[in-house]
Write a protein that holds these residues in place. Structure first.
Motif, PDB file in Angstrom:
ATOM      1  N   VAL A   1      36.700 -21.452   0.251  1.00 27.93           N
ATOM      2  CA  VAL A   1      35.739 -21.653   1.342  1.00 27.93           C
ATOM      3  C   VAL A   1      36.411 -22.449   2.462  1.00 27.93           C
ATOM      4  O   VAL A   1      36.277 -22.113   3.649  1.00 27.93           O
ATOM      5  N   TYR A   2      37.117 -23.526   2.106  1.00 23.96           N
ATOM      6  CA  TYR A   2      37.808 -24.339   3.116  1.00 23.96           C
ATOM      7  C   TYR A   2      38.877 -23.536   3.841  1.00 23.96           C
ATOM      8  O   TYR A   2      39.078 -23.693   5.042  1.00 23.96           O
ATOM      9  N   TYR A   3      39.572 -22.687   3.102  1.00 23.71           N
ATOM     10  CA  TYR A   3      40.624 -21.880   3.734  1.00 23.71           C
ATOM     11  C   TYR A   3      40.017 -20.966   4.802  1.00 23.71           C
ATOM     12  O   TYR A   3      40.523 -20.874   5.927  1.00 23.71           O
ATOM     13  N   VAL A   4      38.934 -20.264   4.439  1.00 27.69           N
ATOM     14  CA  VAL A   4      38.315 -19.335   5.390  1.00 27.69           C
ATOM     15  C   VAL A   4      37.741 -20.107   6.581  1.00 27.69           C
ATOM     16  O   VAL A   4      37.846 -19.673   7.738  1.00 27.69           O
ATOM     17  N   LYS A   5      37.189 -21.295   6.297  1.00 25.60           N
ATOM     18  CA  LYS A   5      36.686 -22.144   7.406  1.00 25.60           C
ATOM     19  C   LYS A   5      37.822 -22.471   8.367  1.00 25.60           C
ATOM     20  O   LYS A   5      37.634 -22.458   9.594  1.00 25.60           O
ATOM     21  N   ALA A   6      38.978 -22.786   7.812  1.00 30.59           N
ATOM     22  CA  ALA A   6      40.141 -23.152   8.642  1.00 30.59           C
ATOM     23  C   ALA A   6      40.545 -21.983   9.533  1.00 30.59           C
ATOM     24  O   ALA A   6      40.833 -22.151  10.723  1.00 30.59           O
ATOM     25  N   LYS A   7      40.554 -20.805   8.967  1.00 31.18           N
ATOM     26  CA  LYS A   7      40.954 -19.616   9.742  1.00 31.18           C
ATOM     27  C   LYS A   7      39.964 -19.329  10.855  1.00 31.18           C
ATOM     28  O   LYS A   7      40.338 -18.960  11.973  1.00 31.18           O
ATOM     29  N   ILE A   8      38.689 -19.459  10.548  1.00 34.06           N
ATOM     30  CA  ILE A   8      37.649 -19.195  11.551  1.00 34.06           C
ATOM     31  C   ILE A   8      37.753 -20.240  12.658  1.00 34.06           C
ATOM     32  O   ILE A   8      37.604 -19.915  13.846  1.00 34.06           O
ATOM     33  N   ALA A   9      37.995 -21.488  12.291  1.00 35.66           N
ATOM     34  CA  ALA A   9      38.135 -22.555  13.292  1.00 35.66           C
ATOM     35  C   ALA A   9      39.348 -22.304  14.181  1.00 35.66           C
ATOM     36  O   ALA A   9      39.317 -22.542  15.396  1.00 35.66           O
ATOM     37  N   GLU A  10      40.421 -21.809  13.567  1.00 39.16           N
ATOM     38  CA  GLU A  10      41.632 -21.518  14.340  1.00 39.16           C
ATOM     39  C   GLU A  10      41.353 -20.428  15.372  1.00 39.16           C
ATOM     40  O   GLU A  10      41.808 -20.501  16.516  1.00 39.16           O
ATOM     41  N   ASP A  11      40.570 -19.420  14.972  1.00 36.87           N
ATOM     42  CA  ASP A  11      40.228 -18.338  15.891  1.00 36.87           C
ATOM     43  C   ASP A  11      39.446 -18.850  17.090  1.00 36.87           C
ATOM     44  O   ASP A  11      39.616 -18.362  18.215  1.00 36.87           O
ATOM     45  N   SER A  12      38.571 -19.813  16.829  1.00 32.67           N
ATOM     46  CA  SER A  12      37.724 -20.303  17.928  1.00 32.67           C
ATOM     47  C   SER A  12      38.408 -21.414  18.711  1.00 32.67           C
ATOM     48  O   SER A  12      37.817 -21.980  19.635  1.00 32.67           O
ATOM     49  N   GLY A  13      39.636 -21.767  18.325  1.00 27.35           N
ATOM     50  CA  GLY A  13      40.406 -22.768  19.065  1.00 27.35           C
ATOM     51  C   GLY A  13      40.121 -24.200  18.664  1.00 27.35           C
ATOM     52  O   GLY A  13      40.610 -25.137  19.294  1.00 27.35           O
ATOM     53  N   ASP A  14      39.305 -24.389  17.614  1.00 29.18           N
ATOM     54  CA  ASP A  14      38.982 -25.745  17.175  1.00 29.18           C
ATOM     55  C   ASP A  14      40.057 -26.206  16.192  1.00 29.18           C
ATOM     56  O   ASP A  14      39.898 -26.086  14.966  1.00 29.18           O
ATOM     57  N   LEU A  15      41.151 -26.756  16.702  1.00 30.79           N
ATOM     58  CA  LEU A  15      42.300 -27.069  15.849  1.00 30.79           C
ATOM     59  C   LEU A  15      42.039 -28.286  14.959  1.00 30.79           C
ATOM     60  O   LEU A  15      42.586 -28.371  13.866  1.00 30.79           O
ATOM     61  N   LYS A  16      41.172 -29.199  15.405  1.00 31.31           N
ATOM     62  CA  LYS A  16      40.850 -30.373  14.570  1.00 31.31           C
ATOM     63  C   LYS A  16      40.156 -29.918  13.298  1.00 31.31           C
ATOM     64  O   LYS A  16      40.495 -30.356  12.202  1.00 31.31           O
TER      65      LYS A  16
ATOM     66  N   GLY B   1      28.616 -20.124   7.143  1.00 34.47           N
ATOM     67  CA  GLY B   1      27.703 -19.859   8.257  1.00 34.47           C
ATOM     68  C   GLY B   1      28.230 -18.774   9.173  1.00 34.47           C
ATOM     69  O   GLY B   1      28.130 -18.865  10.393  1.00 34.47           O
ATOM     70  N   ILE B   2      28.807 -17.757   8.585  1.00 36.48           N
ATOM     71  CA  ILE B   2      29.372 -16.664   9.354  1.00 36.48           C
ATOM     72  C   ILE B   2      28.700 -15.368   8.922  1.00 36.48           C
ATOM     73  O   ILE B   2      28.300 -15.213   7.769  1.00 36.48           O
ATOM     74  N   THR B   3      28.569 -14.419   9.887  1.00 39.28           N
ATOM     75  CA  THR B   3      27.927 -13.144   9.560  1.00 39.28           C
ATOM     76  C   THR B   3      28.893 -11.967   9.688  1.00 39.28           C
ATOM     77  O   THR B   3      28.542 -10.837   9.364  1.00 39.28           O
ATOM     78  N   ASP B   4      30.099 -12.236  10.159  1.00 39.71           N
ATOM     79  CA  ASP B   4      31.079 -11.166  10.378  1.00 39.71           C
ATOM     80  C   ASP B   4      31.773 -10.839   9.050  1.00 39.71           C
ATOM     81  O   ASP B   4      32.695 -11.518   8.633  1.00 39.71           O
ATOM     82  N   THR B   5      31.323  -9.741   8.396  1.00 48.62           N
ATOM     83  CA  THR B   5      31.842  -9.397   7.058  1.00 48.62           C
ATOM     84  C   THR B   5      33.305  -8.995   7.116  1.00 48.62           C
ATOM     85  O   THR B   5      34.109  -9.411   6.273  1.00 48.62           O
ATOM     86  N   GLY B   6      33.651  -8.184   8.100  1.00 47.03           N
ATOM     87  CA  GLY B   6      35.031  -7.675   8.180  1.00 47.03           C
ATOM     88  C   GLY B   6      36.050  -8.780   8.280  1.00 47.03           C
ATOM     89  O   GLY B   6      37.044  -8.809   7.556  1.00 47.03           O
ATOM     90  N   ARG B   7      35.781  -9.721   9.174  1.00 46.00           N
ATOM     91  CA  ARG B   7      36.727 -10.828   9.381  1.00 46.00           C
ATOM     92  C   ARG B   7      36.770 -11.712   8.133  1.00 46.00           C
ATOM     93  O   ARG B   7      37.828 -12.173   7.717  1.00 46.00           O
ATOM     94  N   THR B   8      35.615 -11.923   7.538  1.00 45.27           N
ATOM     95  CA  THR B   8      35.557 -12.763   6.330  1.00 45.27           C
ATOM     96  C   THR B   8      36.397 -12.156   5.214  1.00 45.27           C
ATOM     97  O   THR B   8      37.165 -12.851   4.545  1.00 45.27           O
ATOM     98  N   ILE B   9      36.249 -10.849   5.013  1.00 44.54           N
ATOM     99  CA  ILE B   9      37.004 -10.184   3.940  1.00 44.54           C
ATOM    100  C   ILE B   9      38.490 -10.283   4.206  1.00 44.54           C
ATOM    101  O   ILE B   9      39.289 -10.536   3.292  1.00 44.54           O
ATOM    102  N   ALA B  10      38.893 -10.136   5.449  1.00 42.99           N
ATOM    103  CA  ALA B  10      40.320 -10.245   5.778  1.00 42.99           C
ATOM    104  C   ALA B  10      40.844 -11.640   5.436  1.00 42.99           C
ATOM    105  O   ALA B  10      41.911 -11.801   4.841  1.00 42.99           O
ATOM    106  N   TYR B  11      40.074 -12.671   5.786  1.00 43.18           N
ATOM    107  CA  TYR B  11      40.515 -14.034   5.513  1.00 43.18           C
ATOM    108  C   TYR B  11      40.410 -14.381   4.038  1.00 43.18           C
ATOM    109  O   TYR B  11      41.203 -15.171   3.516  1.00 43.18           O
TER     110      TYR B  11
END
Lengths: 234, 93
Positions: A184-199, B11-21
């Motif tokens: 879960v933390y890993y995916v959170k990190a990746k999503i944050a990186e995409d949105s530019g939130d590096l902290k 808190g994300i709804t984008d399935t495709g991106r989630t699966i990739a990560y």
């Protein structure tokens, strides 16, 4: 009794090179190795064919789950390339019909085991005929090889067709409970990186690594000692 | 935990991106902790030096050869060479 051998390996690209120490005596007077002081032990390619001579233990990514190991087929015998894609088939007289027997079809997935370099998850592109009816499976996996000659598999591959594959949100993660929380933390990190939130990215990756270390540490019991290596001066 | 629950936790709804990560994360976790391992057996062929590694391999843990430093048909770990041997394979360029 078998012969004692000495092997070593080195890596080259995606291949592993196995060499064997050749200790045979060279009696050729014209050879540079002849005579005292010459190097007689050379590392060469394997000197003899040995069935099941090499075992490689490796890690793979669990982006699939085999529902039951009872649903397995062991009739696949050969492989070749078809338009740059891996093709496998039952080319013995049994000619299993994969479409009717196992309900295999395009866009379905299979897992191969004991298939050497082709171990793992594959997606089916189409089912075709090769001597029998629907006894040939063309996969989407890229493979550059002979397009006219079938090659035998070294072992008898196992083909698992009852699978859950990570392709939608209903997939149950095949990880220990604690590592699922780390994921879960890993995916959170990746999503944050995409949105530019590096902290947030750095924080989440730190938590991810902390959980991984805790998991690793939790599997070690008893006293922890650091001991010198086998060649250390004691 | 299903992927759906993971998405709800983040808190994300984008399935495709989630699966990739998730796939990336599974790979990363297995490289660090070696949770899912497999052993594959190959035949050693005379005068064949190169063997293709399994495509699904993320990390190699051990390589064992039959009758390495023994004559009891035991598999023992073989060392890695720092440099390539002087005698090249016939197929080596």
């Amino acid at each position: 009794m078998a012969t004692t051998r000495q092997y070593a390996y080195y890596l080259e690209g995606n291949e592993i090179a196995i060499v064997e120490k050749d200790v045979s005596f060279d009696n050729d007077v014209d050879s540079k190795d002849y005579g005292p002081g010459a190097t007689r032990q050379r590392w060469r390619s394997p000197q003899e064919t040995i069935a099941d001579g090499l075992k490689i233990k490796y890690v793979y990514t669990p982006n699939y789950r085999i529902q039951t190991t009872n649903d397995v087929d062991r009739s696949i015998t050969q492989y070749m390339s078809t338009d740059g894609k891996l093709t496998i088939a039952d080319n013995l007289s049994t000619y299993i019909n994969y479409a009717t027997t196992y309900a295999l079809a395009a866009d379905k997935y299979i897992v191969l085991k004991k298939a050497g370099r082709f171990n793992g998850l594959h997606k089916i592109e189409s089912i075709g005929d090769n001597g029998g009816t629907n006894n040939k499976i063309i996969l989407t996996t890229k493979y550059t090889g002979s397009e006219s000659t079938w090659t035998d598999f070294e072992e008898t591959p196992s083909l698992f067709y009852a699978l859950d594959v990570l392709e939608d949100e209903s997939f149950d993660l095949d990880l220990p409970n604690y590592l699922q929380k780390a994921l879960v933390y890993y995916v959170k990190a990746k999503i944050a990186e995409d949105s530019g939130d590096l902290k947030l990215k750095e924080y989440s990756m730190r938590e991810f690594k902390k959980m991984i270390e805790k998991y690793e540490s939790s599997r070690i019991t008893g006293l922890r000692l650091m001991i010198p290596g086998a060649h250390a001066i004691r | 935990m299903k992927v759906k629950e993971l998405m709800e936790r983040i808190g994300i709804t984008d399935t495709g991106r989630t699966i990739a990560y998730v796939k990336d994360g599974l790979e990363e976790i297995n490289m660090l902790t070696e949770v899912h391992t497999k052993v594959e057996t190959f035949d050693l062929t005379k005068d064949q030096r190169f063997y293709t590694l399994p495509n699904e391999m993320v990390k190699m843990i051990d390589i064992r050869a039959k009758n390495h430093l023994n004559s009891k048909d035991e598999y023992k770990s073989i060392p890695r060479m720092i440099r390539q041997p002087r005698t090249k394979d016939g197929n080596d360029s």
